[in-house]
Design a protein around this motif. Structure first.
Motif, PDB file in Angstrom:
ATOM      1  N   MET A 130      81.626  33.096   5.172  1.00 45.50           N
ATOM      2  CA  MET A 130      81.106  33.668   6.418  1.00 45.50           C
ATOM      3  C   MET A 130      82.126  33.476   7.543  1.00 45.50           C
ATOM      4  O   MET A 130      82.693  32.400   7.706  1.00 45.50           O
ATOM      5  CB  MET A 130      79.798  32.955   6.760  1.00 45.50           C
ATOM      6  CG  MET A 130      79.056  33.499   7.939  1.00 45.50           C
ATOM      7  SD  MET A 130      77.443  32.655   7.962  1.00 45.50           S
ATOM      8  CE  MET A 130      76.938  32.986   9.626  1.00 45.50           C
ATOM      9  N   LYS A 131      82.324  34.555   8.294  1.00 42.76           N
ATOM     10  CA  LYS A 131      83.306  34.484   9.374  1.00 42.76           C
ATOM     11  C   LYS A 131      82.682  33.903  10.636  1.00 42.76           C
ATOM     12  O   LYS A 131      81.544  34.217  10.974  1.00 42.76           O
ATOM     13  CB  LYS A 131      83.848  35.870   9.673  1.00 42.76           C
ATOM     14  CG  LYS A 131      84.791  36.365   8.602  1.00 42.76           C
ATOM     15  CD  LYS A 131      85.311  37.736   8.911  1.00 42.76           C
ATOM     16  CE  LYS A 131      86.194  38.195   7.758  1.00 42.76           C
ATOM     17  NZ  LYS A 131      86.501  39.603   7.809  1.00 42.76           N
ATOM     18  N   SER A 132      83.443  33.063  11.288  1.00 40.91           N
ATOM     19  CA  SER A 132      83.020  32.544  12.589  1.00 40.91           C
ATOM     20  C   SER A 132      84.283  32.425  13.427  1.00 40.91           C
ATOM     21  O   SER A 132      85.382  32.662  12.917  1.00 40.91           O
ATOM     22  CB  SER A 132      82.335  31.180  12.413  1.00 40.91           C
ATOM     23  OG  SER A 132      83.282  30.228  12.003  1.00 40.91           O
ATOM     24  N   SER A 133      84.150  32.040  14.686  1.00 42.33           N
ATOM     25  CA  SER A 133      85.354  32.027  15.517  1.00 42.33           C
ATOM     26  C   SER A 133      86.341  30.942  15.094  1.00 42.33           C
ATOM     27  O   SER A 133      87.521  31.027  15.379  1.00 42.33           O
ATOM     28  CB  SER A 133      84.971  31.903  16.997  1.00 42.33           C
ATOM     29  OG  SER A 133      84.283  30.713  17.215  1.00 42.33           O
ATOM     30  N   THR A 134      85.860  29.904  14.407  1.00 42.21           N
ATOM     31  CA  THR A 134      86.793  28.890  13.912  1.00 42.21           C
ATOM     32  C   THR A 134      87.061  29.029  12.409  1.00 42.21           C
ATOM     33  O   THR A 134      87.791  28.213  11.837  1.00 42.21           O
ATOM     34  CB  THR A 134      86.269  27.472  14.207  1.00 42.21           C
ATOM     35  OG1 THR A 134      84.901  27.402  13.800  1.00 42.21           O
ATOM     36  CG2 THR A 134      86.365  27.142  15.676  1.00 42.21           C
ATOM     37  N   SER A 135      86.466  30.014  11.781  1.00 41.90           N
ATOM     38  CA  SER A 135      86.828  30.335  10.389  1.00 41.90           C
ATOM     39  C   SER A 135      86.972  31.860  10.310  1.00 41.90           C
ATOM     40  O   SER A 135      86.174  32.527   9.657  1.00 41.90           O
ATOM     41  CB  SER A 135      85.768  29.820   9.397  1.00 41.90           C
ATOM     42  OG  SER A 135      84.495  30.368   9.654  1.00 41.90           O
ATOM     43  N   PRO A 136      87.987  32.397  10.993  1.00 44.36           N
ATOM     44  CA  PRO A 136      88.086  33.861  11.121  1.00 44.36           C
ATOM     45  C   PRO A 136      88.332  34.578   9.799  1.00 44.36           C
ATOM     46  O   PRO A 136      88.114  35.784   9.706  1.00 44.36           O
ATOM     47  CB  PRO A 136      89.262  34.055  12.081  1.00 44.36           C
ATOM     48  CG  PRO A 136      90.017  32.787  12.048  1.00 44.36           C
ATOM     49  CD  PRO A 136      89.052  31.709  11.724  1.00 44.36           C
ATOM     50  N   PHE A 137      88.776  33.836   8.774  1.00 44.95           N
ATOM     51  CA  PHE A 137      88.976  34.481   7.470  1.00 44.95           C
ATOM     52  C   PHE A 137      87.829  34.143   6.520  1.00 44.95           C
ATOM     53  O   PHE A 137      87.927  34.346   5.316  1.00 44.95           O
ATOM     54  CB  PHE A 137      90.330  34.053   6.887  1.00 44.95           C
ATOM     55  CG  PHE A 137      91.469  34.326   7.835  1.00 44.95           C
ATOM     56  CD1 PHE A 137      91.865  35.642   8.092  1.00 44.95           C
ATOM     57  CD2 PHE A 137      92.100  33.293   8.503  1.00 44.95           C
ATOM     58  CE1 PHE A 137      92.887  35.900   8.991  1.00 44.95           C
ATOM     59  CE2 PHE A 137      93.126  33.546   9.406  1.00 44.95           C
ATOM     60  CZ  PHE A 137      93.519  34.862   9.649  1.00 44.95           C
ATOM     61  N   GLY A 138      86.770  33.604   7.047  1.00 43.09           N
ATOM     62  CA  GLY A 138      85.636  33.216   6.216  1.00 43.09           C
ATOM     63  C   GLY A 138      85.719  31.737   5.870  1.00 43.09           C
ATOM     64  O   GLY A 138      86.815  31.176   5.781  1.00 43.09           O
TER      65      GLY A 138
ATOM     66  N   CYS B 203      71.556  35.233  14.401  1.00 45.12           N
ATOM     67  CA  CYS B 203      72.318  35.069  15.638  1.00 45.12           C
ATOM     68  C   CYS B 203      73.055  36.383  15.873  1.00 45.12           C
ATOM     69  O   CYS B 203      74.240  36.485  15.571  1.00 45.12           O
ATOM     70  CB  CYS B 203      73.302  33.900  15.517  1.00 45.12           C
ATOM     71  SG  CYS B 203      74.180  33.614  17.068  1.00 45.12           S
ATOM     72  N   PRO B 204      72.344  37.402  16.375  1.00 45.86           N
ATOM     73  CA  PRO B 204      72.961  38.726  16.499  1.00 45.86           C
ATOM     74  C   PRO B 204      74.269  38.700  17.287  1.00 45.86           C
ATOM     75  O   PRO B 204      75.240  39.345  16.886  1.00 45.86           O
ATOM     76  CB  PRO B 204      71.912  39.552  17.243  1.00 45.86           C
ATOM     77  CG  PRO B 204      70.653  38.797  17.179  1.00 45.86           C
ATOM     78  CD  PRO B 204      70.974  37.373  16.871  1.00 45.86           C
ATOM     79  N   SER B 205      74.326  37.932  18.356  1.00 47.09           N
ATOM     80  CA  SER B 205      75.528  37.943  19.201  1.00 47.09           C
ATOM     81  C   SER B 205      76.754  37.432  18.460  1.00 47.09           C
ATOM     82  O   SER B 205      77.809  38.042  18.480  1.00 47.09           O
ATOM     83  CB  SER B 205      75.314  37.099  20.449  1.00 47.09           C
ATOM     84  OG  SER B 205      74.272  37.634  21.199  1.00 47.09           O
ATOM     85  N   ASN B 206      76.597  36.277  17.802  1.00 51.09           N
ATOM     86  CA  ASN B 206      77.764  35.683  17.168  1.00 51.09           C
ATOM     87  C   ASN B 206      78.036  36.222  15.777  1.00 51.09           C
ATOM     88  O   ASN B 206      79.148  36.108  15.279  1.00 51.09           O
ATOM     89  CB  ASN B 206      77.630  34.161  17.147  1.00 51.09           C
ATOM     90  CG  ASN B 206      77.823  33.592  18.532  1.00 51.09           C
ATOM     91  OD1 ASN B 206      78.804  33.878  19.195  1.00 51.09           O
ATOM     92  ND2 ASN B 206      76.858  32.820  18.994  1.00 51.09           N
ATOM     93  N   TRP B 207      77.007  36.775  15.145  1.00 52.61           N
ATOM     94  CA  TRP B 207      77.270  37.459  13.874  1.00 52.61           C
ATOM     95  C   TRP B 207      77.841  38.858  14.159  1.00 52.61           C
ATOM     96  O   TRP B 207      78.236  39.561  13.261  1.00 52.61           O
ATOM     97  CB  TRP B 207      75.988  37.600  13.050  1.00 52.61           C
ATOM     98  CG  TRP B 207      75.424  36.317  12.532  1.00 52.61           C
ATOM     99  CD1 TRP B 207      75.932  35.061  12.691  1.00 52.61           C
ATOM    100  CD2 TRP B 207      74.223  36.158  11.757  1.00 52.61           C
ATOM    101  NE1 TRP B 207      75.116  34.139  12.074  1.00 52.61           N
ATOM    102  CE2 TRP B 207      74.063  34.781  11.493  1.00 52.61           C
ATOM    103  CE3 TRP B 207      73.266  37.050  11.256  1.00 52.61           C
ATOM    104  CZ2 TRP B 207      72.991  34.282  10.753  1.00 52.61           C
ATOM    105  CZ3 TRP B 207      72.194  36.551  10.518  1.00 52.61           C
ATOM    106  CH2 TRP B 207      72.055  35.181  10.271  1.00 52.61           C
TER     107      TRP B 207
ATOM    108  N   GLY C  36      79.873  29.714  21.323  1.00 47.52           N
ATOM    109  CA  GLY C  36      80.696  30.878  21.026  1.00 47.52           C
ATOM    110  C   GLY C  36      80.945  31.144  19.553  1.00 47.52           C
ATOM    111  O   GLY C  36      81.986  31.668  19.174  1.00 47.52           O
ATOM    112  N   GLY C  37      79.997  30.774  18.716  1.00 49.33           N
ATOM    113  CA  GLY C  37      80.063  31.196  17.318  1.00 49.33           C
ATOM    114  C   GLY C  37      81.054  30.435  16.456  1.00 49.33           C
ATOM    115  O   GLY C  37      81.676  30.999  15.565  1.00 49.33           O
TER     116      GLY C  37
END
Lengths: 71, 254
Positions: free
Chosen positions: B148-156, B221-225, B137-138
């Protein structure tokens, strides 16, 4: 004149990612308005400009494109 | 007329037989499919389909054993190089490869990766780097770019608290056991051709018993990006390639 080519697309396996469309140098491919059984719009050939360069098939992540070129 | 072109003598490109006919489970536009295909094409071209053993990882490509039409073994998360070591030592004449993503190879399997390369195990490691944990799940991976934003680094990704992105290919290239290390991409026809040449070279080196070959493929990773596949490829060119420059990192001495 460039050699003529043709592509055959396995529309049931196509996921409509459009990577082939941006890879085609002759703008031969486009996305269909129809969807396949999985609900994806699939790639279709829209004109006869294909030269059989196989660029579309080479970038296709799902290997759905077969390419032919006149000998 | 175009209809008469479609016959076997005009064929220039078709899906290789070294891949099965199963529909790939990957998201639309994912580089995994292309990477699978070029690796399978290399196996086909070298005519080593019956002599190749692959090791599948955990992650998005966990089902890789369904798609390669060669003998495959599933490994525990991150342990593919260790499993491949065992296979190669028992069957030294076989061609052994591992296929791993960044979460598998650069996070949980860092120890196995580094030690397999340091021992110079005579295997090919194919490493797909998309800078994120795709399957789960990204979440942020070690390879996630700064900011870079990810689900566990939502602020980058903040390097002060989360550390810097890991350039694992440069890292293993330092090890004496690594024979060949390169970084490629598979988003454009030219890149796919180059990546395929690199994999072919790496597979051929296995004959000479020289050490570990390490091929990194920077992927999307089109879905998670959260982008369309074409947008994600552009984003990858603009953001991933400056930090993960393409090209050979360690080439065998002549």
């Amino acid at each position: 004149m460039a050699k003529r080519g043709d592509v055959v697309i396995d529309i049931e396996k196509c996921k409509g990612c459009e990577v082939c469309i941006s890879a085609c140098p002759h703008e031969v491919l486009s996305l269909s308005s129809e969807v396949n059984s999985k609900g994806y719009h699939y790639a279709v050939k829209v004109n006869s400009g294909c030269t059989g360069c196989a660029n579309c098939a080479i970038v296709c992540p799902d290997a759905v494109i077969t390419v032919y070129r006149e000998k | 007329m175009s209809e008469n072109l479609v016959n076997p003598e005009n064929l220039v490109y078709k899906k290789t037989d070294a891949m099965t006919d199963r529909v790939l489970h990957y998201c639309p536009g994912c580089g995994h499919g292309t990477a699978h295909r070029i690796l399978a094409e290399v196996i086909d071209e070298l005519q080593i389909q019956d002599q190749t053993i692959g090791v599948a990882p955990v992650g998005c490509s966990v089902l890789a054993y369904y798609y390669f039409n060669v003998d495959m073994q599933e490994a525990a998360h991150g342990r593919a190089p260790a499993v491949a070591t065992g296979i190669k030592r028992v069957f030294p004449e076989k061609y052994v490869f591992t296929y791993q993503g960044d979460g598998d190879l650069a996070a949980i399997g860092t120890a196995e990766t580094i030690h397999a390369c340091n021992r110079g195990e005579n295997i090919l490691v194919v490493f797909i780097n998309n800078g994120i944990y795709g399957m789960t799940g990204g979440q942020m991976a070690p390879t996630t770019l700064e900011g870079m934003k990810s689900s566990t680094s939502p602020f980058g990704r903040d390097v002060k608290s989360m550390g810097s992105p890991l350039k694992i290919t440069e890292l293993v290239a330092q090890l004496p056991g690594t024979y060949f290390a390169t970084r490629q991409a598979v988003h454009k026809p030219a890149n796919v051709r180059k990546a395929k040449r690199a994999i072919k070279k790496a597979m051929e080196y296995q004959k000479h018993n020289k050490g570990t070959c390490f091929v990194e493929i920077v992927s999307n990773c089109p879905s998670n990006w959260k982008m369309t596949p074409v947008q994600s490829n552009e984003w990858m060119e603009e953001n991933m390639f400056p930090f993960y420059p393409l090209g050979d990192i360690k080439v065998p001495e002549k």
